[in-house]
Scaffold this active site. Structure first.
Site, short mmCIF file in Angstrom:
data_model
loop_
_atom_site.label_atom_id
_atom_site.label_comp_id
_atom_site.label_asym_id
_atom_site.label_seq_id
_atom_site.Cartn_x
_atom_site.Cartn_y
_atom_site.Cartn_z
N CYS A 1 37.39 54.28 36.88
CA CYS A 1 37.09 53.26 37.89
C CYS A 1 36.78 53.99 39.19
O CYS A 1 37.23 55.12 39.40
CB CYS A 1 38.31 52.35 38.04
N HIS A 2 36.05 53.34 40.08
CA HIS A 2 35.73 54.00 41.34
C HIS A 2 36.95 54.34 42.17
O HIS A 2 36.90 55.23 43.01
CB HIS A 2 34.70 53.19 42.12
N THR A 3 38.04 53.64 41.94
CA THR A 3 39.26 53.96 42.69
C THR A 3 39.80 55.34 42.30
O THR A 3 40.38 56.04 43.13
CB THR A 3 40.30 52.84 42.50
N HIS B 1 43.71 54.65 35.52
CA HIS B 1 44.50 53.41 35.57
C HIS B 1 43.84 52.28 34.79
O HIS B 1 44.24 51.13 34.93
CB HIS B 1 44.73 53.00 37.02
N GLU B 2 42.79 52.56 33.98
CA GLU B 2 42.11 51.49 33.24
C GLU B 2 42.10 51.93 31.78
O GLU B 2 41.22 52.68 31.36
CB GLU B 2 40.70 51.32 33.81
N CYS C 1 57.56 42.16 37.80
CA CYS C 1 58.95 42.22 37.35
C CYS C 1 59.55 40.83 37.14
O CYS C 1 60.56 40.67 36.47
CB CYS C 1 59.80 43.01 38.34
N CYS D 1 61.48 39.98 41.76
CA CYS D 1 61.49 40.36 43.17
C CYS D 1 60.98 39.20 44.03
O CYS D 1 60.49 38.20 43.54
CB CYS D 1 60.63 41.62 43.39
N CYS E 1 57.30 38.43 43.27
CA CYS E 1 57.08 37.75 41.99
C CYS E 1 57.57 36.31 42.03
O CYS E 1 56.95 35.41 41.47
CB CYS E 1 57.77 38.51 40.85
N CYS F 1 53.79 42.91 43.23
CA CYS F 1 55.19 43.01 42.82
C CYS F 1 55.82 44.15 43.60
O CYS F 1 55.20 45.19 43.79
CB CYS F 1 55.27 43.29 41.32
N ARG G 1 56.79 49.56 43.47
CA ARG G 1 55.66 49.97 44.31
C ARG G 1 55.98 51.20 45.18
O ARG G 1 55.12 52.05 45.41
CB ARG G 1 55.20 48.79 45.17
N CYS H 1 41.60 46.96 34.70
CA CYS H 1 41.25 46.93 36.14
C CYS H 1 39.99 46.15 36.47
O CYS H 1 40.07 45.02 36.92
CB CYS H 1 41.14 48.33 36.74
N ARG I 1 30.84 51.16 33.09
CA ARG I 1 32.07 51.84 32.71
C ARG I 1 31.79 52.87 31.62
O ARG I 1 31.05 52.60 30.66
CB ARG I 1 33.10 50.83 32.19
P1 NAD Z 1 30.39 50.60 41.72
O1 NAD Z 1 30.18 51.84 42.51
O2 NAD Z 1 30.04 50.60 40.29
O3 NAD Z 1 29.58 49.42 42.40
C1 NAD Z 1 29.25 49.43 43.74
C2 NAD Z 1 27.82 48.89 43.90
O4 NAD Z 1 27.57 48.73 45.29
C3 NAD Z 1 26.73 49.79 43.34
O5 NAD Z 1 25.86 49.02 42.51
C4 NAD Z 1 25.98 50.29 44.60
O6 NAD Z 1 24.59 50.46 44.37
C5 NAD Z 1 26.24 49.16 45.55
N1 NAD Z 1 26.17 49.51 46.98
C6 NAD Z 1 26.59 50.66 47.58
N2 NAD Z 1 26.40 50.59 48.90
C7 NAD Z 1 25.86 49.38 49.16
C8 NAD Z 1 25.45 48.71 50.36
N3 NAD Z 1 25.57 49.29 51.56
N4 NAD Z 1 24.94 47.46 50.25
C9 NAD Z 1 24.81 46.86 49.04
N5 NAD Z 1 25.19 47.45 47.87
C10 NAD Z 1 25.70 48.69 47.94
O7 NAD Z 1 31.93 50.23 41.93
P2 NAD Z 1 32.93 49.28 41.11
O8 NAD Z 1 33.61 50.06 40.03
O9 NAD Z 1 32.23 48.01 40.77
O10 NAD Z 1 34.03 49.04 42.24
C11 NAD Z 1 33.67 48.43 43.45
C12 NAD Z 1 34.76 48.57 44.50
O11 NAD Z 1 35.91 47.81 44.11
C13 NAD Z 1 35.29 50.01 44.70
O12 NAD Z 1 35.54 50.17 46.09
C14 NAD Z 1 36.60 50.01 43.94
O13 NAD Z 1 37.49 50.99 44.46
C15 NAD Z 1 37.08 48.61 44.23
N6 NAD Z 1 38.08 48.03 43.30
C16 NAD Z 1 39.03 47.23 43.87
C17 NAD Z 1 39.97 46.60 43.08
C18 NAD Z 1 41.00 45.69 43.67
O14 NAD Z 1 41.96 45.37 42.99
N7 NAD Z 1 40.84 45.25 44.90
C19 NAD Z 1 39.93 46.81 41.69
C20 NAD Z 1 38.91 47.61 41.15
C21 NAD Z 1 38.00 48.22 41.97
N1 AHE Z 2 46.20 53.80 47.97
C1 AHE Z 2 45.05 53.07 48.39
C2 AHE Z 2 45.14 51.63 47.95
C3 AHE Z 2 43.98 51.30 47.15
C4 AHE Z 2 44.01 49.84 46.73
O1 AHE Z 2 43.90 48.94 47.55
N2 AHE Z 2 44.18 49.63 45.45
C5 AHE Z 2 44.06 48.31 44.87
C6 AHE Z 2 43.68 48.50 43.45
S1 AHE Z 2 42.15 49.32 43.25
C7 AHE Z 2 41.98 49.39 41.59
O2 AHE Z 2 40.83 50.00 41.26
C8 AHE Z 2 45.38 47.55 44.87
O3 AHE Z 2 45.77 46.94 43.91
N3 AHE Z 2 46.04 47.53 45.98
C9 AHE Z 2 47.33 46.89 46.10
C10 AHE Z 2 48.41 47.92 46.06
O4 AHE Z 2 49.59 47.55 46.05
O5 AHE Z 2 48.07 49.11 46.07
C11 AHE Z 2 44.89 53.13 49.89
O6 AHE Z 2 43.75 53.07 50.34
O7 AHE Z 2 45.92 53.25 50.57
ZN ZN Z 3 40.34 50.32 39.27
#
Ligand code: NAD
Ligand code: AHE
Ligand code: ZN
Length: 375
Positions: free
Chosen positions: A45-47, A67-68, A97, A100, A103, A111, A115, A175, A370
């Protein structure tokens, strides 16, 4: 009986940005409340790339990222009742859990139980790592560390799933896909007839599109700086495409003009704080809601005129799409088995653990959604 240490292969991130190295690691047996899992498949994943880059304030090195994933329980520690050896499972970086404050609130999927430990790369019990190489501890990551053939996780971070589900596919339900679907269904609660804008058409953005389509959205506008993303996005429900590079005006203005005042819901799926601003400002006055899904680097901050919120726009964020992990990941697996949600369509590449650096290279190329690694 006391469990044995397992020696297996894992991809170790020794330092930020340095290629991962496949090492023989020792994985200690699970302690009370812990589960040792044989990981069979993990996706990237990108994270993972974000933390590896050194921009994550919680990133610690050396560590085992990932993580996926999906696997099979190998052994359980004392007091673990909800899973047993042989169970098919998905590790969940967002724990549940059920006890907490978080939850029990009924207001969030976050949760609090483990954490504090998962944020510093250790297990709750003794604040130590279960991974080592010749006695040198290697940090855990996100409570999951799935780039290892065996990992140890907290029991509150394991979802038991249908053993008939193909693990090489449902690993994705750890994820990206739930995050996008849940951002729509749980966080925004998009209603039928809504106009939706999605910034970033990677896995997360496409899952948002799929979620919006099933919610009955009338228009699903996809925004990406890579026009090649559009063809594929149509299959996930995107109805219109905008490339900001084709416009001189700010992208929020382009969208407001196209939608008689703005969209009902927008989703930022990139992790770019200036795009987060555009995503908020393309929302309709009075009610438009923008959900931040993308993860932005340490030190980055969002901004907008407070007037945007005074006039009724709402800014939200989501982690794991608001899904309660242990309870709802099995339900998502069932939905996939019943062909109610896509998963296969997001798997564009398959490699092995030994090819993990190549998999990260692929991730940064436009074609890859992916890449799933066989362990
Ligand atoms: P990805 O890199 O596959 O997709 C990102 C897309 O954005 C790409 O298609 C890219 O071309 C496009 N892009 C880049 N810059 C841009 C811009 N300025 N304007 C428009 N489009 C643009 O990533 P992904 O795996 O789909 O993940 C996306 C984001 O979500 C990442 O930051 C990841 O860390 C985050 N994420 C968050 C959670 C969460 O729980 N909040 C979970 C999973 C992933
Ligand atoms: N350690 C990072 C936090 C990144 C973040 O926000 N993670 C998301 C999941 S991304 C999955 O691909 C998330 O679930 N956040 C809630 C949590 O408890 O972490 C930073 O930037 O500090
Ligand atoms: Zn992820």
């Amino acid at each position: 009986t006391v469990g044995q240490v397992i020696t297996c292969k894992a991809a170790v991130a020794w330092e930020a940005n340095k290629p991962l190295v496949i090492e023989e690691v020792q994985v200690a047996p699970p302690q009370a409340g812990e589960v040792r899992i044989k990981i069979l498949f993990t996706a990237l994943c990108h994270t993972d790339a974000y933390t590896w880059s050194g921009k994550d304030p919680e990133g610690l090195f050396p560590c085992i990222l990932g993580h996926e994933a999906a696997g099979i329980v190998e052994s359980v520690g004392e007091g673990v009742t909800e899973v047993q050896p042989g169970d098919h499972v998905i590790p969940c970086y967002q724990a549940e859990c059920r006890e907490c404050k978080f939850c029990k609130s009924g207001k969030t999927n976050l949760c609090g139980k483990v954490r504090a430990a998962t944020g510093v790369g250790v297990m709750m019990n003794d604040r130590k790592s279960r991974f080592s190489i010749n006695g040198k501890p290697i940090y855990h990551f996100m409570g999951t560390s799935t780039f290892s053939q065996y990992t140890v996780v907290h029991d509150v971070s394991v979802a038991k799933i249908d053993p008939k589900a193909p693990l090489e596919k449902v690993s994705l339900l750890g994820c990206g896909v739930p995050t996008g679907l849940g951002a729509v269904w749980n966080t925004a609660k998009v209603e039928a007839g809504s106009i939706v804008a999605i910034f970033g058409l990677g896995t997360v953005g496409l899952a948002v599109a799929e979620g919006a389509k099933t919610a009955g959205a009338s228009r699903i506008i996809g925004i990406d700086i890579d026009s090649k993303k559009f063809d594929r996005a149509k299959n996930f429900g995107v109805t219109e495409f905008i490339n900001p590079k084709d416009h001189d005006k700010p992208i929020q203005q382009v969208i407001v003009d196209l939608t008689d005042g703005g969209v009902d819901y927008s989703f930022e799926c990139i992790g770019n704080v200036s795009v987060m601003r555009s995503a908020l400002e393309c929302c309709h006055k009075g009610w438009g809601t923008s959900v931040i899904v993308g993860v932005a680097a340490s030190g980055q901050e969002i901004s907008t005129r407070p007037f945007q919120l005074v006039t009724g726009r709402v800014w939200k964020g989501t982690a794991f799409g608001g899904f309660k992990s242990r309870s709802q990941v099995p339900w998502l697996v069932d939905k996939y088995m019943n062909k109610e949600i896509k998963v296969d369509e997001y798997v564009t590449h398959s490699l092995t653990l030994g090819e993990i650096n190549k998999a990260f290279d692929l991730m940064h190329e436009g074609d890859c959604l992916r890449c799933v690694l066989e362990m």
